[in-house]
Design a protein around this motif. Structure first.
Motif, PDB file in Angstrom:
ATOM      1  N   LEU A 311      -0.229  -6.177  -8.298  1.00  0.00           N
ATOM      2  CA  LEU A 311       0.661  -6.248  -8.782  1.00  0.00           C
ATOM      3  C   LEU A 311       1.542  -7.131  -7.870  1.00  0.00           C
ATOM      4  CD1 LEU A 311       2.205  -8.753 -10.555  1.00  0.00           C
ATOM      5  CD2 LEU A 311       2.609  -6.686 -12.236  1.00  0.00           C
ATOM      6  N   ALA A 312       2.240  -5.552  -7.341  1.00  0.00           N
ATOM      7  CA  ALA A 312       3.601  -5.064  -5.716  1.00  0.00           C
ATOM      8  C   ALA A 312       3.496  -5.950  -4.789  1.00  0.00           C
ATOM      9  CB  ALA A 312       2.778  -3.922  -5.198  1.00  0.00           C
ATOM     10  N   LEU A 313       1.814  -6.547  -4.927  1.00  0.00           N
ATOM     11  CA  LEU A 313       1.431  -7.499  -3.351  1.00  0.00           C
ATOM     12  C   LEU A 313       1.349  -8.474  -4.358  1.00  0.00           C
ATOM     13  CD1 LEU A 313      -2.455  -5.774  -2.073  1.00  0.00           C
ATOM     14  CD2 LEU A 313       0.300  -5.560  -1.577  1.00  0.00           C
ATOM     15  N   ALA A 314       1.215  -9.130  -4.956  1.00  0.00           N
ATOM     16  CA  ALA A 314       1.385 -10.740  -5.618  1.00  0.00           C
ATOM     17  C   ALA A 314       2.995 -11.004  -5.517  1.00  0.00           C
ATOM     18  CB  ALA A 314       1.101 -10.703  -7.308  1.00  0.00           C
ATOM     19  N   GLN A 315       3.772  -9.778  -5.825  1.00  0.00           N
ATOM     20  CA  GLN A 315       5.185 -10.248  -6.139  1.00  0.00           C
ATOM     21  C   GLN A 315       5.638 -10.199  -4.585  1.00  0.00           C
ATOM     22  OE1 GLN A 315       7.646  -6.857  -8.005  1.00  0.00           O
ATOM     23  NE2 GLN A 315       9.029  -7.364  -6.542  1.00  0.00           N
ATOM     24  N   VAL A 316       5.278  -9.449  -3.479  1.00  0.00           N
ATOM     25  CA  VAL A 316       5.353  -9.464  -3.005  1.00  0.00           C
ATOM     26  C   VAL A 316       5.864 -11.089  -1.633  1.00  0.00           C
ATOM     27  CG1 VAL A 316       3.529  -8.323  -0.704  1.00  0.00           C
ATOM     28  CG2 VAL A 316       6.805  -8.611  -0.152  1.00  0.00           C
ATOM     29  N   ALA A 317       3.861 -11.594  -2.346  1.00  0.00           N
ATOM     30  CA  ALA A 317       3.350 -12.886  -1.759  1.00  0.00           C
ATOM     31  C   ALA A 317       4.755 -14.303  -2.096  1.00  0.00           C
ATOM     32  CB  ALA A 317       2.005 -12.962  -1.911  1.00  0.00           C
ATOM     33  N   ILE A 318       4.883 -13.980  -3.128  1.00  0.00           N
ATOM     34  CA  ILE A 318       5.320 -15.032  -3.388  1.00  0.00           C
ATOM     35  C   ILE A 318       7.499 -15.398  -3.378  1.00  0.00           C
ATOM     36  CG2 ILE A 318       6.687 -15.576  -5.963  1.00  0.00           C
ATOM     37  CD1 ILE A 318       4.351 -14.887  -7.376  1.00  0.00           C
ATOM     38  N   TYR A 319       7.521 -13.727  -3.026  1.00  0.00           N
ATOM     39  CA  TYR A 319       9.038 -14.109  -2.580  1.00  0.00           C
ATOM     40  C   TYR A 319       8.921 -13.987  -0.652  1.00  0.00           C
ATOM     41  CZ  TYR A 319      13.606 -11.162  -0.881  1.00  0.00           C
ATOM     42  OH  TYR A 319      14.346 -11.244  -0.316  1.00  0.00           O
ATOM     43  N   LEU A 320       8.142 -13.171   0.127  1.00  0.00           N
ATOM     44  CA  LEU A 320       7.805 -14.613   0.716  1.00  0.00           C
ATOM     45  C   LEU A 320       7.997 -15.856   1.329  1.00  0.00           C
ATOM     46  CD1 LEU A 320       5.698 -11.407   2.924  1.00  0.00           C
ATOM     47  CD2 LEU A 320       8.122 -11.818   2.359  1.00  0.00           C
ATOM     48  N   ALA A 321       7.070 -16.367   0.280  1.00  0.00           N
ATOM     49  CA  ALA A 321       6.952 -17.565   0.500  1.00  0.00           C
ATOM     50  C   ALA A 321       8.364 -18.653  -0.015  1.00  0.00           C
ATOM     51  CB  ALA A 321       5.622 -18.578  -0.453  1.00  0.00           C
ATOM     52  N   CYS A 322       9.344 -17.486  -0.455  1.00  0.00           N
ATOM     53  CA  CYS A 322      10.111 -18.767  -1.557  1.00  0.00           C
ATOM     54  C   CYS A 322      11.881 -18.210   0.225  1.00  0.00           C
ATOM     55  CB  CYS A 322      10.067 -18.122  -2.532  1.00  0.00           C
ATOM     56  SG  CYS A 322       9.562 -18.394  -3.633  1.00  0.00           S
ATOM     57  N   ALA A 323      11.025 -17.192  -0.153  1.00  0.00           N
ATOM     58  CA  ALA A 323      12.630 -16.594   1.492  1.00  0.00           C
ATOM     59  C   ALA A 323      13.156 -18.204   2.328  1.00  0.00           C
ATOM     60  CB  ALA A 323      11.552 -15.864   2.074  1.00  0.00           C
ATOM     61  N   PRO A 324      14.081 -18.416   2.921  1.00  0.00           N
ATOM     62  CA  PRO A 324      14.263 -19.225   3.831  1.00  0.00           C
ATOM     63  C   PRO A 324      12.800 -18.317   5.437  1.00  0.00           C
ATOM     64  CG  PRO A 324      15.769 -17.029   3.724  1.00  0.00           C
ATOM     65  CD  PRO A 324      15.088 -17.817   2.531  1.00  0.00           C
ATOM     66  N   LYS A 325      13.068 -19.346   6.294  1.00  0.00           N
ATOM     67  CA  LYS A 325      11.798 -18.922   6.866  1.00  0.00           C
ATOM     68  C   LYS A 325      12.433 -19.304   8.575  1.00  0.00           C
ATOM     69  CE  LYS A 325       8.485 -19.006   4.470  1.00  0.00           C
ATOM     70  NZ  LYS A 325       9.095 -18.683   3.174  1.00  0.00           N
ATOM     71  N   SER A 326      12.256 -18.369   9.494  1.00  0.00           N
ATOM     72  CA  SER A 326      12.499 -18.267  10.796  1.00  0.00           C
ATOM     73  C   SER A 326      11.814 -17.416  11.663  1.00  0.00           C
ATOM     74  CB  SER A 326      14.306 -17.842  11.005  1.00  0.00           C
ATOM     75  OG  SER A 326      14.786 -17.442  12.326  1.00  0.00           O
ATOM     76  N   ASN A 327      11.610 -17.891  12.842  1.00  0.00           N
ATOM     77  CA  ASN A 327      10.189 -17.473  13.998  1.00  0.00           C
ATOM     78  C   ASN A 327      11.761 -16.765  15.110  1.00  0.00           C
ATOM     79  OD1 ASN A 327      10.837 -19.266  14.986  1.00  0.00           O
ATOM     80  ND2 ASN A 327       9.014 -19.797  15.470  1.00  0.00           N
ATOM     81  N   ALA A 328      12.938 -17.178  15.454  1.00  0.00           N
ATOM     82  CA  ALA A 328      13.450 -16.487  16.246  1.00  0.00           C
ATOM     83  C   ALA A 328      13.602 -15.285  16.673  1.00  0.00           C
ATOM     84  CB  ALA A 328      14.948 -17.032  15.249  1.00  0.00           C
ATOM     85  N   VAL A 329      13.455 -14.077  15.636  1.00  0.00           N
ATOM     86  CA  VAL A 329      13.292 -13.239  16.387  1.00  0.00           C
ATOM     87  C   VAL A 329      11.335 -12.475  16.900  1.00  0.00           C
ATOM     88  CG1 VAL A 329      12.842 -10.491  15.051  1.00  0.00           C
ATOM     89  CG2 VAL A 329      14.824 -11.631  14.081  1.00  0.00           C
TER      90      VAL A 329
END
Length: 424
Positions: A311-329
Motif C-alpha cells: 500500500l505504501a508503494l501505491a501511495q507513492v506512485a499516486i503522489y509522484l503522478a500527481c506532483a509537478p514535474k521537472s527534469n531540471a536536476v
C-alpha cells in the motif's frame, strides 16, 4: 556424493560458455585479449549465474597464470597481504598470478587501495567480479587501472542450451511438459546456476515415468513463475509503462501498471527503487518532498513486508503522478558530468581552499575568502569556479512547483553577484 550439476557442467573452454558471446565469441573482447596473451586487470560486472567465476578460471588456464580466488565477503587486509606475498614468491619463481576477487564491491576504499601497488608492479593480474555498478561501488583509482566488461543475464535461448547440455550429461530428459519447460526457463531469470539447480530439483522429485506440468512444477520447486518474462519485453514494458504514466501525471494508469507488476510477482524493492528514481529524475526540485516520500515508502515496505507494505508503494506512485514535474536536476547533472569529464582536473580557485599549514597560507590558500554569513544578505557573490573554466550555468529551474521559488532566488542572487562585482 555427486557434485552439483552446475559444477559438473562448468565449461572447460571459452567456446563452451553460453550467453556471453559478445565477450567470448569470435571478435569478442576476451577473445581479442587472449590473442595478445596480455589480459591486463579486469572487472566483470553482471548478475549472478552468468559465468564470471568460470570465465576467470578459463582465462588463467589459457594464459598459464596461477589462479587464486578470494571473496571480499570473507577477506580483510591481513588476508590480502598473505595473498600478495604468495604472489610475489610465485613471481620470483617465474609464475604469474591471476587473482580473482568475488564480490569485490564489498571491499571498502582502504581495502581497494591495497590492490593498486600489486596491480601496477605486475605482482597480480586482478579480475574482480561484481553485481553492482562499478562506477558507484569501486574507487576511481582502481577503475583507472582496470577494464570493465559487462556480463549479460542469460537469455531464454542460452538457458535452454544449458538445460539441453544437462540432459546430454545425465542421459535423462527433463520430465516436463513443453509449457513447464518454458516456465522453468523463466524461473531461472537469466541465472544459469539457478536453472541447473532447478533442473536437479525436478529430477530428484520425479517418480519413474512421471511428467510435471507447469502447475506441478511450481508446487515442487516452491517458486512462482513470473506472469511475464523478465528477460524479455513483459518486464521492461510494464516498468516503462509505470514510469511514463507517472511522468505523464496519470495516477490511475500508474496505479494500474503498479498492480500489474505486483500481481506478476515482481520484486517489490525493485519497484521501490524505480519509484525513487522517478522522484529524482522526473520531479526533482519541483517538489522536494517527492524523494522524501518515495524513500519513506521503501522503508515502510521494508518494515511492514508484503502485503501491507504494498500500500505504501501505491501511495507513492499516486503522489509522484500527481506532483509537478521537472527534469531540471536530471538535465543539470548530465551537463555537469559531461563538463567534469571534458574539463579535466582543474584546481578550484585558491580563495576557497583551506590553509591548515603555514606553507599553504604563504602561497595564498584561502586568501581573500569572505565568509558568506558575515556579508549582507549572507551572500558574498564570490566566483567559485576554476579560473581556466569561468562561470558556467547548468541548472535551469522550470516554472513549475517549488522550482518557481528557486528560480526567483537564483535570479536575485545573480543580481547581487553582479552588484558585488561592480562594488569590488
Amino acid at each position: 556424493m555427486n557434485r552439483p550439476l552446475a559444477d559438473r557442467l562448468r565449461p572447460r573452454t571459452l567456446d563452451e560458455v553460453v550467453g556471453q558471446e559478445h565477450l567470448t565469441g569470435e571478435g569478442g573482447a576476451l577473445t581479442r585479449l587472449l590473442r595478445g596473451r596480455n589480459l591486463g586487470s579486469l572487472i566483470f560486472w553482471g548478475p549472478p549465474g552468468t559465468g564470471k567465476t568460470t570465465v576467470a578460471r578459463l582465462l588463467a588456464h589459457a594464459t598459464d597464470l596461477h589462479f587464486e580466488q578470494i571473496s571480499a565477503i570473507f577477506s580483510g587486509v591481513p588476508d590480502l597481504r598473505k595473498v600478495f606475498e604468495a604472489a610475489r614468491k610465485r613471481r620470483a619463481q617465474g609464475q604469474a598470478t591471476l587473482l580473482f576477487v568475488d564480490e569485490i564491491h564489498r571491499f571498502n576504499r582502504a581495502q581497494l587501495d591495497a590492490f593498486l601497488p600489486v596491480m601496477e608492479d605486475g605482482t597480480v593480474t586482478l579480475i574482480g567480479a561484481t553485481t553492482e555498478n562499478p562506477s558507484f561501488e569501486l574507487n576511481a583509482a582502481l577503475l583507472s587501472r582496470a577494464r570493465v566488461l559487462l556480463f549479460r543475464a542469460l537469455d531464454p535461448g542460452a538457458i535452454a542450451r544449458l538445460l539441453a547440455r544437462a540432459e546430454d550429461l545425465t542421459g535423462q530428459a527433463l520430465p516436463l511438459t513443453e509449457e513447464a519447460r518454458g516456465v522453468l526457463v523463466r524461473m531461472a531469470d537469466g541465472d544459469g546456476r539457478a536453472a541447473l539447480t532447478l533442473a536437479e530439483e525436478v529430477w530428484r522429485s520425479a517418480a519413474p515415468g512421471e511428467t510435471f506440468d507447469a502447475d506441478a512444477l511450481q508446487r515442487i520447486v516452491q517458486r512462482r513463475a513470473p506472469v511475464y518474462d523478465k528477460a524479455q519485453e513483459g518486464h521492461y514494458n510494464l516498468i516503462s509503462a509505470l514510469h511514463k504514466t507517472v511522468r505523464g501525471s496519470d495516477p490511475d494508469a500508474a496505479l494500474y501498471y503498479l498492480c500489474r507488476m505486483l500481481d506478476a510477482g515482481e520484486d517489490r524493492l525493485f519497484i521501490a527503487r524505480r519509484l525513487v528514481r522517478m522522484a529524482v529524475e522526473d520531479i526533482g526540485l519541483a517538489d522536494p518532498q517527492a524523494l522524501v516520500i518515495a524513500n519513506a515508502a521503501k522503508d515502510a515496505f521494508d518494515f511492514l513486508g508484503s502485503p501491507e507494505g504494498e500500500l505504501a508503494l501505491a501511495q507513492v506512485a499516486i503522489y509522484l503522478a500527481c506532483a509537478p514535474k521537472s527534469n531540471a536536476v536530471y538535465t543539470a547533472y548530465k551537463a555537469a558530468t559531461r563538463l567534469a569529464k571534458e574539463a579535466g582536473s582543474l584546481p578550484p580557485p585558491r580563495v576557497i581552499l583551506n590553509a591548515p599549514t603555514k606553507l599553504m597560507k604563504k602561497v595564498g590558500y584561502g586568501e581573500g575568502y569572505r565568509y558568506d554569513h558575515d556579508q549582507p544578505d549572507a551572500f558574498s557573490g564570490q566566483d567559485y569556479w576554476p579560473e581556466a573554466l569561468g562561470r558556467q550555468h547548468l541548472y535551469e529551474p522550470t516554472e513549475r512547483g517549488y522550482e518557481i521559488r528557486l528560480a526567483e532566488r537564483l535570479a536575485r542572487w545573480e543580481d547581487l553577484r553582479r552588484a558585488r562585482r561592480e562594488e569590488g
